[in-house]
Design a protein around this motif. Structure first.
Motif, mmCIF file in Angstrom:
data_model
loop_
_atom_site.group_PDB
_atom_site.id
_atom_site.type_symbol
_atom_site.label_atom_id
_atom_site.label_comp_id
_atom_site.label_asym_id
_atom_site.label_seq_id
_atom_site.Cartn_x
_atom_site.Cartn_y
_atom_site.Cartn_z
ATOM 1 N N ILE A 54 -9.615 -22.729 5.151
ATOM 2 C CA ILE A 54 -10.285 -21.994 4.070
ATOM 3 C C ILE A 54 -10.246 -22.792 2.770
ATOM 4 C CG2 ILE A 54 -10.230 -19.888 2.676
ATOM 5 C CD1 ILE A 54 -8.985 -18.582 5.290
ATOM 6 N N HIS A 55 -9.112 -23.418 2.478
ATOM 7 C CA HIS A 55 -9.016 -24.216 1.254
ATOM 8 C C HIS A 55 -9.884 -25.469 1.333
ATOM 9 C CE1 HIS A 55 -6.015 -22.254 -1.381
ATOM 10 N NE2 HIS A 55 -5.760 -21.600 -0.267
ATOM 11 N N GLU A 56 -9.986 -26.074 2.511
ATOM 12 C CA GLU A 56 -10.814 -27.274 2.661
ATOM 13 C C GLU A 56 -12.304 -26.947 2.646
ATOM 14 O OE1 GLU A 56 -9.607 -29.373 6.179
ATOM 15 O OE2 GLU A 56 -7.726 -30.058 5.249
ATOM 16 N N VAL B 90 -11.548 -16.277 1.224
ATOM 17 C CA VAL B 90 -11.694 -17.267 0.161
ATOM 18 C C VAL B 90 -10.313 -17.720 -0.314
ATOM 19 C CG1 VAL B 90 -13.954 -16.443 -0.614
ATOM 20 C CG2 VAL B 90 -11.882 -15.479 -1.625
ATOM 21 N N PRO B 91 -10.237 -18.970 -0.802
ATOM 22 C CA PRO B 91 -8.961 -19.449 -1.317
ATOM 23 C C PRO B 91 -8.579 -18.722 -2.598
ATOM 24 C CG PRO B 91 -10.669 -21.123 -1.606
ATOM 25 C CD PRO B 91 -11.293 -19.972 -0.877
ATOM 26 N N VAL C 248 -4.839 -16.888 0.484
ATOM 27 C CA VAL C 248 -6.187 -16.510 0.890
ATOM 28 C C VAL C 248 -6.367 -15.020 0.632
ATOM 29 C CG1 VAL C 248 -7.729 -16.292 2.880
ATOM 30 C CG2 VAL C 248 -6.226 -18.265 2.703
ATOM 31 N N GLU C 249 -7.586 -14.614 0.262
ATOM 32 C CA GLU C 249 -7.939 -13.203 0.136
ATOM 33 C C GLU C 249 -9.172 -12.938 0.983
ATOM 34 O OE1 GLU C 249 -6.373 -10.697 -1.283
ATOM 35 O OE2 GLU C 249 -4.800 -11.952 -2.129
ATOM 36 N N ALA C 250 -9.370 -11.661 1.358
ATOM 37 C CA ALA C 250 -10.517 -11.258 2.178
ATOM 38 C C ALA C 250 -11.291 -10.164 1.460
ATOM 39 C CB ALA C 250 -10.038 -10.749 3.535
ATOM 40 N N GLY D 94 -12.451 -20.600 -9.198
ATOM 41 C CA GLY D 94 -11.718 -19.486 -8.620
ATOM 42 C C GLY D 94 -12.461 -18.168 -8.635
ATOM 43 N N GLN D 95 -13.792 -18.225 -8.747
ATOM 44 C CA GLN D 95 -14.600 -17.010 -8.762
ATOM 45 C C GLN D 95 -15.743 -17.115 -7.764
ATOM 46 O OE1 GLN D 95 -15.505 -17.013 -13.039
ATOM 47 N NE2 GLN D 95 -14.274 -15.146 -13.188
ATOM 48 N N LEU D 96 -16.030 -15.992 -7.090
ATOM 49 C CA LEU D 96 -17.195 -15.895 -6.217
ATOM 50 C C LEU D 96 -18.402 -15.634 -7.112
ATOM 51 C CD1 LEU D 96 -14.639 -14.591 -4.620
ATOM 52 C CD2 LEU D 96 -16.381 -13.814 -3.046
#
Length: 133
Positions: free
Chosen positions: A10-12, A33-34, A39-41, A64-66
């Motif tokens: 996920i981080h990569e 997402v990282p 990780v969060e879902a 760090g934002q979607l």
């Protein structure tokens, strides 16, 4: 408890998409997402107009934002909150996961893992079928 993927993946890759069945038997897309070292879902849709974050190419993210691809609202990857744009004041619906020894597991009793990828990525018929009657 269903193993999904790894924290490293996920981080990569920046995000990881899967489909789960909700308590009503409906399919729901979920994105991992990282978030800092973990990780969060989140359910894969903006709270404003149900726009999907990941449309098959990963979740657009910045700092760090979607990023909602429709109107540009930004959601914090760690807490799901939005403080700008049309979705300001809302929070993404979360899905419970856990990370153990680098592996990520679906632990939310309300969701059952269906498959990796989006709803239409299960090799079955899709809404883009070219059937002619």
């Amino acid at each position: 408890m269903q193993r999904l993927t790894t924290v490293e993946t996920i981080h990569e890759d920046g995000s990881w998409l899967f489909t789960a069945e909700d308590p009503y038997g409906d399919l729901e897309e979920v994105v991992l997402v990282p978030c800092e070292d973990g990780v969060e879902a989140w359910v894969n849709r903006c709270t404003h107009e149900a726009q999907r974050f990941d449309t098959g190419r990963g979740v657009p993210m910045r700092g760090g934002q979607l990023i909602c691809p429709r109107h540009g609202s930004l959601f914090d990857a760690c807490d799901g909150g939005c403080d700008n744009g049309d979705a300001a004041g809302t929070t993404l619906p979360g899905v419970e996961i856990s990370a153990t020894h680098g592996d990520v597991f679906l632990t939310d009793d309300d969701y059952t893992f269906a498959h990796e990828g989006g709803i239409d990525d299960d090799d079955g018929p899709s809404s883009t079928s070219h059937l002619q009657l």
